[in-house]
Design a protein around this motif. Structure first.
Motif, PDB file in Angstrom:
ATOM      1  N   GLU A  78       0.822  -1.250   0.035  1.00 30.25           N
ATOM      2  CA  GLU A  78       0.155   0.089   0.118  1.00 30.25           C
ATOM      3  C   GLU A  78       0.721   1.248   0.039  1.00 30.25           C
ATOM      4  O   GLU A  78       0.397   2.156  -0.769  1.00 30.25           O
ATOM      5  CB  GLU A  78      -0.920  -0.125   1.264  1.00 30.25           C
ATOM      6  CG  GLU A  78      -1.809   1.336   1.262  1.00 30.25           C
ATOM      7  CD  GLU A  78      -2.538   1.447   2.664  1.00 30.25           C
ATOM      8  OE1 GLU A  78      -2.393   2.443   3.309  1.00 30.25           O
ATOM      9  OE2 GLU A  78      -2.919   0.266   3.234  1.00 30.25           O
ATOM     10  N   LYS A  81       1.907   1.662  -3.703  1.00 26.79           N
ATOM     11  CA  LYS A  81       0.928   1.769  -4.664  1.00 26.79           C
ATOM     12  C   LYS A  81       0.224   3.157  -4.432  1.00 26.79           C
ATOM     13  O   LYS A  81      -0.534   3.734  -5.127  1.00 26.79           O
ATOM     14  CB  LYS A  81       0.055   0.617  -4.374  1.00 26.79           C
ATOM     15  CG  LYS A  81       0.609  -0.317  -4.947  1.00 26.79           C
ATOM     16  CD  LYS A  81      -0.285  -1.693  -5.015  1.00 26.79           C
ATOM     17  CE  LYS A  81       0.277  -2.988  -5.544  1.00 26.79           C
ATOM     18  NZ  LYS A  81      -0.655  -4.042  -5.300  1.00 26.79           N
ATOM     19  N   GLU A  82       0.077   3.600  -3.204  1.00 27.67           N
ATOM     20  CA  GLU A  82      -0.988   4.511  -2.624  1.00 27.67           C
ATOM     21  C   GLU A  82      -0.022   5.727  -2.080  1.00 27.67           C
ATOM     22  O   GLU A  82       0.022   6.836  -2.480  1.00 27.67           O
ATOM     23  CB  GLU A  82      -2.079   4.270  -1.960  1.00 27.67           C
ATOM     24  CG  GLU A  82      -2.853   3.186  -2.665  1.00 27.67           C
ATOM     25  CD  GLU A  82      -3.444   3.757  -4.125  1.00 27.67           C
ATOM     26  OE1 GLU A  82      -3.904   4.887  -4.051  1.00 27.67           O
ATOM     27  OE2 GLU A  82      -3.659   2.907  -4.767  1.00 27.67           O
ATOM     28  N   GLN A  83       0.402   5.357  -1.066  1.00 27.79           N
ATOM     29  CA  GLN A  83       1.026   6.579  -0.055  1.00 27.79           C
ATOM     30  C   GLN A  83       2.129   7.400  -0.527  1.00 27.79           C
ATOM     31  O   GLN A  83       2.281   8.580  -0.363  1.00 27.79           O
ATOM     32  CB  GLN A  83       1.435   5.740   1.331  1.00 27.79           C
ATOM     33  CG  GLN A  83       0.184   5.355   2.181  1.00 27.79           C
ATOM     34  CD  GLN A  83       0.851   4.797   3.547  1.00 27.79           C
ATOM     35  OE1 GLN A  83       2.128   4.933   3.858  1.00 27.79           O
ATOM     36  NE2 GLN A  83      -0.045   4.033   4.006  1.00 27.79           N
TER      37      GLN A  83
END
Length: 187
Positions: A78, A81-83
């Protein structure tokens, strides 16, 4: 906000998979610019050619940096991919705002952590070459950037451009923001 995402060439264009080397490093994403620890993914038939180039370009990374890199790469998916994208977007937004307030015309990126800026309206930099403008910012303000004409070859398109990086730590960016205020003392 820009919703564009990074394009991984062999994933998006499978026909290029056997012709593509994907090289990456940890320096920018780990906010540790200057680190030279990275990797290259390539099809097996390019291994010998790549090793010949690799052996001429790199030296062994320090042992503590290798352990720090293992820790970093073991962060949850995560994070990557996001943060990480959220972190870059926020740093870009904050840096772009400060550069605009200092008089720079900011070119918004479409998937990078670099900001290209036109400096010809910044009084202290007007009339300087990109190299002289970058050196003046470093010497007089204490903020590092790269001359923009480095990225344009023989074209004159970069003649009033500088490139700033938003991949440094938020602490480093905050210091740069304070220093940039010296360019526009009225604000």
């Amino acid at each position: 906000g820009n919703s564009r995402r990074h394009t991984l060439i062999p994933k998006e264009f499978p026909e290029a998979k056997d012709l593509t080397l994907v090289c990456n490093s940890l320096g920018k994403s780990a906010s540790a610019t200057g680190w030279r620890l990275g990797w290259c993914l390539h099809p097996p038939h390019l291994t010998d050619s790549y090793r010949g180039i690799h052996d001429q370009l790199v030296a062994m990374s320090p042992h503590p940096m290798q352990y720090a890199s293992i820790t970093y790469l073991n962060l949850p998916d995560e994070y990557f991919k996001e943060q990480l994208a959220i972190r870059y977007k926020e740093r870009l937004r904050i840096l772009a705002l400060a550069l605009k307030e200092a008089g720079f015309k900011v070119v918004s990126p479409e998937g990078s952590y670099y900001l290209f800026v036109d400096y010809h309206e910044v009084e202290q930099l007007n009339g300087l070459s990109p190299m002289d403008a970058a050196m003046k910012l470093m010497r007089d303000i204490g903020v590092a950037c790269v001359p923009g004409d480095n990225f344009y070859g023989k074209s004159l398109d970069g003649q009033h451009m500088l490139r700033f990086a938003a991949c440094r730590s938020m602490s480093d960016i905050s210091i740069a923001l304070e220093r940039l205020k010296k360019l526009n003392p009225l604000k």
